[in-house]
Design an enzyme around this catalytic site. Structure first.
Site, PDB file in Angstrom:
ATOM      1  N   GLY A  12       0.816  -1.223   0.000  1.00 40.82           N
ATOM      2  CA  GLY A  12       0.000   0.000   0.000  1.00 40.82           C
ATOM      3  C   GLY A  12       0.839   1.257   0.000  1.00 40.82           C
ATOM      4  CB  SER A 121       7.536  -5.912  -6.680  1.00 45.16           C
ATOM      5  OG  SER A 121       6.292  -5.950  -6.031  1.00 45.16           O
ATOM      6  CG  HIS A 177      10.518  -2.709 -16.197  1.00 40.17           C
ATOM      7  ND1 HIS A 177      10.188  -1.693 -17.063  1.00 40.17           N
ATOM      8  CD2 HIS A 177      10.231  -2.223 -14.950  1.00 40.17           C
ATOM      9  CE1 HIS A 177       9.735  -0.660 -16.377  1.00 40.17           C
ATOM     10  NE2 HIS A 177       9.754  -0.964 -15.099  1.00 40.17           N
TER      11      HIS A 177
HETATM   12  N1  APR Z   1       4.278  -7.398   2.477  1.00 35.44           N
HETATM   13  C1  APR Z   1       3.455  -6.440   2.016  1.00 35.44           C
HETATM   14  N2  APR Z   1       3.848  -5.194   1.778  1.00 35.44           N
HETATM   15  C2  APR Z   1       5.121  -4.896   2.015  1.00 35.44           C
HETATM   16  C3  APR Z   1       6.047  -5.843   2.480  1.00 35.44           C
HETATM   17  C4  APR Z   1       5.574  -7.140   2.731  1.00 35.44           C
HETATM   18  N3  APR Z   1       6.370  -8.097   3.187  1.00 35.44           N
HETATM   19  N4  APR Z   1       7.245  -5.235   2.617  1.00 35.44           N
HETATM   20  C5  APR Z   1       7.075  -3.965   2.236  1.00 35.44           C
HETATM   21  N5  APR Z   1       5.796  -3.755   1.867  1.00 35.44           N
HETATM   22  C6  APR Z   1       5.147  -2.530   1.461  1.00 35.44           C
HETATM   23  C7  APR Z   1       5.736  -1.321   2.143  1.00 35.44           C
HETATM   24  O1  APR Z   1       5.237  -1.200   3.466  1.00 35.44           O
HETATM   25  C8  APR Z   1       5.264  -0.184   1.241  1.00 35.44           C
HETATM   26  O2  APR Z   1       4.066   0.390   1.705  1.00 35.44           O
HETATM   27  O3  APR Z   1       5.319  -2.270   0.087  1.00 35.44           O
HETATM   28  C9  APR Z   1       5.042  -0.893  -0.115  1.00 35.44           C
HETATM   29  C10 APR Z   1       5.923  -0.357  -1.215  1.00 35.44           C
HETATM   30  O4  APR Z   1       5.566   0.939  -1.434  1.00 35.44           O
HETATM   31  P1  APR Z   1       6.632   2.091  -1.756  1.00 35.44           P
HETATM   32  O5  APR Z   1       7.826   1.919  -0.911  1.00 35.44           O
HETATM   33  O6  APR Z   1       5.907   3.379  -1.735  1.00 35.44           O
HETATM   34  O7  APR Z   1       7.080   1.721  -3.255  1.00 35.44           O
HETATM   35  P2  APR Z   1       6.321   1.995  -4.638  1.00 35.44           P
HETATM   36  O8  APR Z   1       6.822   3.256  -5.232  1.00 35.44           O
HETATM   37  O9  APR Z   1       4.850   1.818  -4.462  1.00 35.44           O
HETATM   38  O10 APR Z   1       6.916   0.802  -5.521  1.00 35.44           O
HETATM   39  C11 APR Z   1       6.638  -0.551  -5.201  1.00 35.44           C
HETATM   40  O11 APR Z   1       6.995  -1.332  -7.434  1.00 35.44           O
HETATM   41  O12 APR Z   1       7.814  -0.228  -9.310  1.00 35.44           O
HETATM   42  C12 APR Z   1       8.108  -1.066  -8.242  1.00 35.44           C
HETATM   43  O13 APR Z   1      10.426  -0.568  -7.867  1.00 35.44           O
HETATM   44  C13 APR Z   1       9.135  -0.454  -7.337  1.00 35.44           C
HETATM   45  O14 APR Z   1       9.574  -2.503  -6.217  1.00 35.44           O
HETATM   46  C14 APR Z   1       8.923  -1.255  -6.092  1.00 35.44           C
HETATM   47  C15 APR Z   1       7.421  -1.479  -6.090  1.00 35.44           C
END
Ligand code: APR
Length: 310
Positions: A12, A121, A177
């Site tokens: 999220g 991701s 990618h």
């Molecule tokens: N389970 C669920 N969520 C998790 C876990 C987990 N084990 N570990 C981390 N997260 C959550 C984090 O708490 C965070 O809210 O994943 C979310 C990632 O969000 P952001 O850090 O804001 O990253 P974002 O920009 O949304 O990108 C997410 O997509 O494009 C790719 O490279 C980017 O790998 C990254 C992913």
């Protein structure tokens, strides 16, 4: 929640938040947002839910840190993981994000084994491979979002250079990618007119380079994260194709079994997405240069897969 379709978003953060907002806005279904950070998914969904009367949407969004709330999802979009910081490549995220995927994949299998799964991701091609391998879900129901985004970036840059509507530009960016992605300039058209007839070769070459680096361009400007609106819109485009059986032809990371010379792993190829998931991989005849670039991309993806202890 009633009879509407159910969309699970795992992670999220920045991208996950925009996905929920757009899914509610477009009334694609009710949304469950999962995150491990306490309060985050609940807070984000409450905020979006509060806007629903003004968005004229009867879809609701709830936040959770309990995987069982994902039970029965029609679509699961995975954005869990850490994003890039300036100077980092997508590949630098490999180890930590594969660890996260282990848990996510196990819970997908357990709670929503019938879902169409879209992995966002990074490093994308390995993460989607990991998701399918670790969940054991059917390969046609697990795919990765990259080509839709890379192609959209390419289309935006071409539209700007030609001075036409983005709606009229089509493009296909294949491969992994990352730096080795393969924009197929030969297939880029402005409403059927090959782009080579509208732009000089140097301009097209510059657009290809900018497309390859477009993610890093955003990371360098933001400094605290990576692109989040365009990846969210791209993932939803794929979700919508599945939910509404649109049979869209788009590029996404799909498991190849010999197509384009790739065997047993995921890479960006043109596919048709409909209610059967990845219904078909569309094989195009690549010229020698495109084939070489694609093979290079495959090599890079395979190297990363081999670097992980499975
Ligand atoms: N389970 C669920 N969520 C998790 C876990 C987990 N084990 N570990 C981390 N997260 C959550 C984090 O708490 C965070 O809210 O994943 C979310 C990632 O969000 P952001 O850090 O804001 O990253 P974002 O920009 O949304 O990108 C997410 O997509 O494009 C790719 O490279 C980017 O790998 C990254 C992913």
């Amino acid at each position: 929640m009633g009879q509407r379709r159910k969309i699970g978003v795992i992670g999220g953060g920045q991208i996950g938040g925009v996905i929920v907002q757009l899914a509610v806005e477009r009334e694609l279904g009710d949304v469950v947002l999962f995150d491990v950070v306490e309060g985050l998914p609940q807070g984000k969904t409450l905020d979006i839910w509060a806007a629903s009367p003004l968005l004229r949407s009867d879809c609701c969004a709830i936040g959770t840190s309990d995987y069982k709330d994902l039970a029965g999802c029609d679509v699961a979009i995975i954005t869990a993981g850490v994003p890039r910081k300036p100077g980092m490549s997508r590949d630098d995220l490999l180890k930590v994000n594969v660890e996260i995927m282990k848990t996510v994949a196990g819970n997908l299998k357990r709670y929503c084994p019938g879902a169409f799964v879209i992995v966002v991701s990074n490093p994308l091609d390995v993460m989607v491979y990991a998701c399918q391998k670790l969940s054991g879900l059917a390969a046609r129901m697990v795919c990765g979002m990259a080509g839709v985004l890379d192609s959209a970036r390419f289309r935006a840059f071409v539209a700007d250079a030609v001075g036409v509507s983005v709606e009229d530009v089509t493009a296909l960016v294949l491969g992994g990618h990352g730096d080795t992605m393969v924009p197929l300039t030969r297939y880029c058209t402005v409403n059927g007119v090959p782009v080579g007839e509208l732009l000089p070769a140097e301009t097209i070459a510059a657009i290809v380079e900018r497309t390859k680096n477009a993610g890093a361009e955003v990371v360098n400007l933001l400094k605290t994260g990576s692109a989040f609106v365009s990846p969210a819109v791209s993932a939803l485009e794929m979700a919508q194709a599945y939910l509404q059986d649109k049979r869209r032809l788009c590029v996404c990371a799909a498991q190849c079994n010999g197509e384009y010379g790739a065997q047993g792993y995921y890479i960006g190829v043109p596919v048709i997405i409909g209610s059967g998931g990845i219904e078909r991989i569309v094989e195009l005849k690549l010229n020698a240069a495109e084939q070489a670039a694609f093979a290079n991309s495959c090599r890079h993806v395979r190297e990363m897969i081999d670097a992980v202890q499975w």
